[in-house]
Scaffold this active site. Structure first.
Site, PDB file in Angstrom:
ATOM      1  N   GLU A  88      -5.038   7.991   7.166  1.00  0.00           N
ATOM      2  CA  GLU A  88      -4.105   9.109   7.207  1.00  0.00           C
ATOM      3  C   GLU A  88      -4.834  10.334   6.683  1.00  0.00           C
ATOM      4  OE1 GLU A  88      -1.036   8.094   8.236  1.00  0.00           O
ATOM      5  OE2 GLU A  88       0.268   9.795   7.801  1.00  0.00           O
ATOM      6  N   ARG A 130      -1.728  10.457  11.112  1.00  0.00           N
ATOM      7  CA  ARG A 130      -2.534   9.252  11.331  1.00  0.00           C
ATOM      8  C   ARG A 130      -3.830   9.615  12.053  1.00  0.00           C
ATOM      9  NH1 ARG A 130      -0.687   3.843  12.429  1.00  0.00           N
ATOM     10  NH2 ARG A 130      -2.498   2.476  12.257  1.00  0.00           N
ATOM     11  N   GLU A 187       0.827  -1.204   0.000  1.00  0.00           N
ATOM     12  CA  GLU A 187       0.000   0.000   0.000  1.00  0.00           C
ATOM     13  C   GLU A 187       0.857   1.248   0.000  1.00  0.00           C
ATOM     14  OE1 GLU A 187      -2.512  -0.360   3.468  1.00  0.00           O
ATOM     15  OE2 GLU A 187      -3.858  -1.747   2.424  1.00  0.00           O
ATOM     16  N   ARG A 224       3.667  -2.758  17.587  1.00  0.00           N
ATOM     17  CA  ARG A 224       4.386  -2.602  16.342  1.00  0.00           C
ATOM     18  C   ARG A 224       4.375  -3.973  15.686  1.00  0.00           C
ATOM     19  NH1 ARG A 224       6.890   1.872  14.802  1.00  0.00           N
ATOM     20  NH2 ARG A 224       6.855   2.994  16.760  1.00  0.00           N
ATOM     21  N   PHE A 259      -7.121   3.010   5.278  1.00  0.00           N
ATOM     22  CA  PHE A 259      -6.486   1.742   4.896  1.00  0.00           C
ATOM     23  C   PHE A 259      -6.920   0.560   5.753  1.00  0.00           C
ATOM     24  CE2 PHE A 259      -3.208   4.375   7.124  1.00  0.00           C
ATOM     25  CZ  PHE A 259      -3.223   3.730   8.344  1.00  0.00           C
ATOM     26  N   LYS A 290       2.290   4.726   1.162  1.00  0.00           N
ATOM     27  CA  LYS A 290       2.433   5.348   2.483  1.00  0.00           C
ATOM     28  C   LYS A 290       2.379   6.855   2.306  1.00  0.00           C
ATOM     29  CE  LYS A 290       5.207   5.257   6.683  1.00  0.00           C
ATOM     30  NZ  LYS A 290       4.969   6.662   7.025  1.00  0.00           N
ATOM     31  N   ARG A 322      -2.754   9.553  16.672  1.00  0.00           N
ATOM     32  CA  ARG A 322      -2.032   8.350  17.066  1.00  0.00           C
ATOM     33  C   ARG A 322      -1.957   8.204  18.575  1.00  0.00           C
ATOM     34  NH1 ARG A 322       3.192   5.766  16.875  1.00  0.00           N
ATOM     35  NH2 ARG A 322       4.478   7.585  17.182  1.00  0.00           N
TER      36      ARG A 322
END
Length: 512
Positions: free
Chosen positions: A259, A215, A208, A374, A299, A210, A230
DNA sequence: TTCCGACAGTGGGGTCGCAAT
DNA sequence: ATTGCGACCCCACTATCGGAA
């Protein structure tokens, strides 16, 4: 409970190296804490204030105050005083804040002062923040650590979960589910050095684009829309375009991840600086929006209707997203079956960069949404540039870098044989390199400052960076984004370093 | 036994808003 | 009106611990 007890435990936690020992120390304290103290004790031992940032920094905190001889402060009293501190505003605020902080520190022992200063600056340096506090909380209550962690991610708050858990025990964790209107910590990505490497790790995946923006997590429940960053700050009021876009979607209840970014009339993405400035504007949103309109690009879908999608594979979450959100409001993507598709994925990255975007994120199709983590299944790939620059100076480090020259001043060569500073970096240095450069830079020092040294421009260092951005601070009118040390180039002389002209030529889209 | 994921720490630049100058 | 400070966006990288392989 006395603040002194917390300060003492914090010191013990800092002194312990084993994480298991830190966990045990925290668990012991959490068990001791009375129910009324828990909402304060837990965040304090996780290194944070329940009020968040309070508008005091080193300017106010730098002035030493004689400590009290005996501990007397209770955690609840400290909390009440700091709540008052956070409410100070208007003319004379700085003096009033200094007065409150001064009085608080005067009532604190030396040990308590150290702990309070750590909390107020956000630098407790005890080797334990939220994650270790979660472990401690699990140990104190007998709840499985993974369940506690998940509840914290879904609640977006350690304090809320801690209070419920200590009051009602492990069954309380059941209450923390994804709820439309309550933000959850977003999933983050790791880095990979190439598309091929990312695909090799993930197998079947989506590649995808970026986007270089902010965010956002967008919640809609009926006609109510909330937009969070975020860190879960509510920025709904600053983004009327996103609010309207969410209401225009054909769904009454959903949580989307995406985003926010600004595009020019030609459809090119504006620089991160422009988008961030717009999203940061709070006072006159209408004027800011007219000059720099933003758009959401989604996304992922965390929830649609009454369905919580977090544990579904990404492929299924994306199918839900595609049903709800029209194509132009979703990130561009291409699906990759495996390594045989790497050339096509690389082609997609190249076209994404041509369109002015940052890079790509490669995402495994099977992975669930790992809120607050993460996840290994999201890998970002961005082009890295390098330069050979000259060290002009260095600053003394703090914490574990105390006594080492750490933060390097980086210079590029000019046409007339001089050097101009382009920025600083402290990244990419191993302990061995830190030791070496401290010694070497002291030899080259021409001037000692309180903050560090200025040196003869002789050392050449290879610097990696993500791109160029405009700067009003540095003389060339530009600075490096995310500069980090790759290695020293002792084989190169300063006359061989890169020039400002070659740097600007490499980034024609950025002008000083 | 070795490998690797998760954390904490160490700071970078920019921009906005607020209060002080 | 300008300047300085703090909050909060974006973020990379290394050292370390401890569980996974």
């Amino acid at each position: 409970m006395l603040l002194a007890r917390l300060a003492q435990v914090s010191r013990e936690v800092a002194a312990a190296s084993a994480r298991s020992r830190k966990t045990a120390l925290l668990a012991e304290l959490f068990r001791e804490a009375a129910a009324e103290d828990v909402p304060v004790v837990i965040p304090y031992l996780a290194g944070r204030l329940p009020q968040g940032r309070l508008g005091v920094g080193w300017k106010v905190l730098g002035r030493p105050v004689p400590p009290a001889a005996e501990p007397s402060l209770t955690v609840r009293e400290v909390d009440a005083r700091l709540t008052g501190l956070g409410e100070v505003s208007g003319p004379g605020a700085q003096a009033e804040r200094a007065r409150i902080v001064g009085a608080l520190l005067a009532a604190a022992t030396e040990d308590e002062q150290r702990f309070l200063l750590g909390l107020l600056t956000g630098e407790v340096r005890q080797g334990a923040l939220d994650a270790v506090a979660v472990e401690g909380l699990a140990a104190a209550t007998g709840a499985p650590a993974a369940d506690v962690r998940r509840a914290v991610m879904l609640a977006g708050s350690l304090r809320t979960v801690a209070a419920a858990l200590l009051a009602d025990g492990p069954p309380a964790l059941e209450r923390f589910r994804l709820t439309v209107g309550r933000p959850v910590l977003p999933m983050l990505a790791h880095s990979a050095s190439s598309v091929a490497e990312a695909v090799a790790k993930l197998g079947a995946c989506a590649v995808e684009e970026k986007l270089d923006g902010i965010r956002v997590q967008v919640h809609r429940d009926g006609r109510t829309v909330r937009i969070h960053t975020r860190t879960l700050d509510d920025i709904t009021d600053r983004l009327p375009e996103v609010h309207a876009a969410a209401l225009a979607l054909p769904g009454e209840r959903f949580v989307l991840d995406g985003e926010v970014i600004s595009f020019t009339a030609e459809g090119r993405p504006r620089s991160f600086q422009e988008t961030a400035g717009r999203v940061g504007s709070r006072l006159d949103v209408a004027t800011a929006a007219a000059a720099v309109p933003v758009a959401p690009v989604f996304f992922d879908a965390l929830s649609v209707g009454d369905r919580d999608l977090l544990d579904l594979p990404f492929a299924e979450r994306h199918a839900e997203l595609a049903r709800l959100v029209p194509e132009p409001m979703r990130v561009r993507r291409t699906l990759v079956a495996g390594e045989e598709d790497v050339p096509r994925a690389e082609e997609f990255l190249a076209r994404t960069l041509e369109r002015g975007h940052e890079g790509v994120v490669v995402k495994g199709l099977d992975a669930p949404y790992s809120a607050g983590r993460r996840g290994a299944s999201w890998l970002k790939v961005k082009p890295v540039h390098t330069l050979d620059l000259v060290v002009l100076g260095a600053e003394w480090g703090h914490g574990r870098r105390t006594g080492r020259l750490s933060n390097l001043h980086l210079g590029a060569r000019t046409e007339d044989g001089g050097f101009v500073m382009l920025g600083k970096t402290f990244k990419g240095l191993t302990d061995a390199l830190l030791a070496w450069q401290t010694e070497r830079l002291r030899e080259l020092a021409v001037e000692e400052k309180s903050w560090g040294v200025l040196v003869r421009p002789e050392l050449v260092v290879e610097i990696a960076y993500d791109g160029l951005q405009r700067s009003t601070r540095y003389p060339a009118g530009v600075t490096l984004r995310f500069a980090r040390v790759v290695r020293y180039r002792e084989d190169k002389r300063p006359e061989e370093a890169d020039t400002v002209a070659t740097l600007l030529a490499a980034h024609p889209q950025v002008r000083p």
